[in-house]
Design a protein around this motif. Structure first.
Motif, short mmCIF file in Angstrom:
data_model
loop_
_atom_site.label_atom_id
_atom_site.label_comp_id
_atom_site.label_asym_id
_atom_site.label_seq_id
_atom_site.Cartn_x
_atom_site.Cartn_y
_atom_site.Cartn_z
N GLY A 242 -4.46 -12.19 -2.53
CA GLY A 242 -3.51 -11.31 -3.18
C GLY A 242 -3.37 -10.01 -2.41
N ARG A 243 -3.26 -8.91 -3.14
CA ARG A 243 -3.05 -7.62 -2.50
C ARG A 243 -4.24 -7.19 -1.65
NH1 ARG A 243 -1.42 -3.83 -7.42
NH2 ARG A 243 -3.15 -5.02 -8.33
N GLU A 244 -5.42 -7.77 -1.94
CA GLU A 244 -6.61 -7.40 -1.17
C GLU A 244 -6.46 -7.73 0.32
OE1 GLU A 244 -7.28 -11.57 -2.73
OE2 GLU A 244 -6.50 -9.67 -3.52
N ILE A 245 -5.54 -8.65 0.66
CA ILE A 245 -5.31 -9.00 2.06
C ILE A 245 -4.82 -7.79 2.86
CG2 ILE A 245 -3.89 -10.42 3.60
CD1 ILE A 245 -6.11 -11.96 2.20
N TYR A 246 -4.11 -6.88 2.19
CA TYR A 246 -3.59 -5.70 2.89
C TYR A 246 -4.71 -4.84 3.45
CZ TYR A 246 0.81 -6.93 0.59
OH TYR A 246 1.92 -7.60 0.15
N ALA A 247 -5.90 -4.95 2.88
CA ALA A 247 -7.03 -4.16 3.37
C ALA A 247 -7.34 -4.47 4.83
CB ALA A 247 -8.26 -4.41 2.51
N VAL A 248 -7.09 -5.71 5.25
CA VAL A 248 -7.34 -6.08 6.65
C VAL A 248 -6.46 -5.24 7.58
CG1 VAL A 248 -7.19 -7.95 8.34
CG2 VAL A 248 -8.03 -8.42 6.02
N TYR A 249 -5.20 -5.09 7.23
CA TYR A 249 -4.28 -4.34 8.07
C TYR A 249 -4.53 -2.84 7.97
CZ TYR A 249 -2.21 -8.93 7.94
OH TYR A 249 -2.03 -10.29 8.03
N LEU A 250 -4.92 -2.39 6.79
CA LEU A 250 -5.27 -0.99 6.64
C LEU A 250 -6.51 -0.65 7.47
CD1 LEU A 250 -4.72 -0.47 2.80
CD2 LEU A 250 -3.37 0.52 4.66
N ARG A 252 -7.34 -1.97 10.24
CA ARG A 252 -6.95 -1.93 11.65
C ARG A 252 -6.24 -0.62 12.00
NH1 ARG A 252 -4.49 -8.08 12.18
NH2 ARG A 252 -6.50 -9.18 12.21
N PHE A 253 -5.37 -0.18 11.11
CA PHE A 253 -4.49 0.94 11.47
C PHE A 253 -4.84 2.25 10.78
CE2 PHE A 253 -1.88 -2.97 11.90
CZ PHE A 253 -1.73 -2.93 13.28
N LEU A 254 -5.53 2.20 9.63
CA LEU A 254 -5.91 3.40 8.89
C LEU A 254 -7.37 3.31 8.45
CD1 LEU A 254 -2.70 3.70 6.68
CD2 LEU A 254 -3.29 5.18 8.62
N PRO A 255 -8.28 3.20 9.39
CA PRO A 255 -9.68 2.97 9.02
C PRO A 255 -10.30 4.11 8.21
CG PRO A 255 -9.48 3.45 11.38
CD PRO A 255 -8.10 3.23 10.86
N ARG A 256 -9.90 5.34 8.46
CA ARG A 256 -10.48 6.45 7.70
C ARG A 256 -10.06 6.39 6.23
NH1 ARG A 256 -10.14 11.85 11.60
NH2 ARG A 256 -11.44 11.01 13.29
N LEU A 257 -8.83 5.96 5.98
CA LEU A 257 -8.38 5.80 4.60
C LEU A 257 -9.22 4.74 3.89
CD1 LEU A 257 -6.43 6.22 2.23
CD2 LEU A 257 -4.89 4.55 3.32
N VAL A 258 -9.44 3.63 4.55
CA VAL A 258 -10.23 2.55 3.96
C VAL A 258 -11.65 3.05 3.68
CG1 VAL A 258 -11.22 0.26 4.36
CG2 VAL A 258 -8.86 0.73 5.03
N SER A 259 -12.21 3.80 4.60
CA SER A 259 -13.56 4.31 4.41
C SER A 259 -13.65 5.19 3.17
CB SER A 259 -13.98 5.12 5.65
OG SER A 259 -15.27 5.66 5.49
N ARG A 260 -12.65 6.04 2.96
CA ARG A 260 -12.67 6.91 1.78
C ARG A 260 -12.55 6.11 0.49
NH1 ARG A 260 -9.38 10.32 5.07
NH2 ARG A 260 -7.49 9.63 3.97
N VAL A 261 -11.70 5.09 0.52
CA VAL A 261 -11.52 4.25 -0.66
C VAL A 261 -12.81 3.49 -0.99
CG1 VAL A 261 -10.31 2.24 -1.60
CG2 VAL A 261 -9.03 4.01 -0.37
N LEU A 262 -13.46 2.96 0.02
CA LEU A 262 -14.68 2.17 -0.21
C LEU A 262 -15.82 3.01 -0.75
CD1 LEU A 262 -14.70 -0.17 2.93
CD2 LEU A 262 -14.09 -0.75 0.58
N ARG A 263 -15.85 4.29 -0.40
CA ARG A 263 -16.90 5.16 -0.95
C ARG A 263 -16.83 5.28 -2.46
NH1 ARG A 263 -15.49 10.08 3.05
NH2 ARG A 263 -15.75 8.93 5.01
N ARG A 264 -15.64 5.09 -2.99
CA ARG A 264 -15.44 5.25 -4.43
C ARG A 264 -15.50 3.91 -5.16
NH1 ARG A 264 -11.25 8.71 -2.42
NH2 ARG A 264 -9.65 7.18 -3.00
#
Length: 268
Positions: A242-250, A252-264
C-alpha cells in the motif's frame, strides 16, 4: 508471456510454504499449472496444502526443510531433481520476523534471525546454482521486505537480514546474467500473514501479537495474484503493498525526512 502459459509445467520450489505468502503462492502457481516443491519445517501444514491445491499430492512434492540446517540442502536438491528431473524457479520465501529494541536483544537472537533469513536463503540458492547454470536457464526469487530498504525501529535484526539479502542477490544477479539465470528481489509491504505472531521478541520468545498494520493489510492471496505477472516477466525488483511502498522512494530521495519520521514511530 501471459500468466496462462508462463508457469505451465514449470517446477517451482517454494520455501516457507506452510502459511502466509508461501502458501498463497503455492495456490496461485498450482492453479497456473506449475509443479511445486513445498518446503517448510511444519510437514502437516505442507501435506494439507498439497492436498488442496490443483493437482494434489500426486503432482507436487512435499519436502520438509529447516533453513538453519544448511548441511541438508544438497540432499534436498537431489531429491527434487530425482523427482522432476530439473528445477525452473526457486522462491526463497522462508523467514523469521522480529519485534524488540536492539539494546534489549541478545546477540544470539540476532544470529538466529540471520541464520534463517540470510544464510538459509543464500545456502539453498548456492545448492541449486550448479544445476541452474548447467541448464543455462532458471529464475531465483528472494522475498525480502520494504524493511530491506527502510530500516524501521524495533526490527533491527530483521532489517539487517533483509538489507543483507539485497547486497547478495544484487551482486548475484550481475554475476549470473551471462548464464541465462535470472534473479528477482520481491519486497512486500504490509500483507496479512502470521509473521508478527511468530516473530521473535527481545528474549527470543514469540511476539504472539498481530500488528495492526498487518491485520488491515491485503491478503496473502491478493499479494500472490499481483506478484505472478511480475515473476512471469522476470522483473528484477518488485515492490507490492500500500502507501508504505512510497517509503522506499522517500528513503532514496529524502532520507533526512524519513529519519525524522522514524524517530517518532510508536513501538508496536
Amino acid at each position: 508471456m501471459p500468466i496462462s502459459s508462463a508457469f505451465t509445467d514449470q517446477v517451482i520450489w517454494i520455501t516457507g510454504a506452510s502459511s502466509g505468502i508461501g502458501a498463497a503462492l503455492a495456490r496461485a502457481l498450482a492453479a497456473a499449472g506449475a509443479q511445486l516443491v513445498l518446503s517448510a519445517r511444519r510437514e502437516p501444514e505442507l501435506q494439507a496444502l498439497a492436498a488442496t491445491v490443483p493437482g494434489g499430492p500426486e503432482r507436487h512434492l512435499v519436502l520438509p526443510l529447516d533453513l538453519t540446517a544448511t548441511g541438508t540442502f544438497p540432499a534436498a536438491v537431489e531429491t527434487v531433481l530425482a523427482r522432476f528431473g530439473h528445477l525452473d524457479r526457486l522462491i526463497n520465501n522462508g523467514g523469521l520476523g522480529q519485534r524488540g529494541d536492539a539494546a534489549d536483544t541478545p546477540l544470539e537472537v540476532d544470529r538466529r534471525i540471520m541464520e534463517v533469513n540470510y544464510f538459509g536463503q543464500v545456502g539453498l540458492t548456492k545448492a541449486v546454482l550448479p544445476h541452474l547454470t548447467t541448464r543455462g536457464a532458471g529464475h531465483i526469487v528472494v522475498v525480502s521486505s520494504v524493511v530491506g530498504y527502510v530500516a524501521t525501529p524495533h526490527r533491527s535484526a530483521y532489517a539487517a537480514s533483509k538489507h543483507a539479502l539485497h547486497g547478495f542477490y544484487n551482486a548475484l544477479r550481475a554475476e549470473l546474467h551471462p548464464t541465462g539465470v535470472r534473479v528477482s528481489i520481491v519486497c512486500p509491504g504490509y500483507v496479512r500473514t502470521e509473521i508478527s505472531l511468530h516473530a521473535l521478541d527481545s528474549s527470543g520468545g514469540r511476539h504472539a501479537r498481530m500488528d495492526k498494520n498487518q491485520a488491515r493489510a491485503m491478503s496473502a492471496d491478493t499479494f500472490a495474484a499481483r506478484l505472478l505477472p511480475q515473476l512471469a516477466a522476470h522483473k528484477e525488483e518488485i515492490l507490492i503493498g500500500g502507501r508504505e511502498i512510497y517509503a522506499v522512494y522517500l528513503q532514496r530521495f529524502l532520507p533526512r525526512l524519513v529519519s525524522r519520521v522514524l524517530r517518532r514511530s510508536p513501538k508496536r
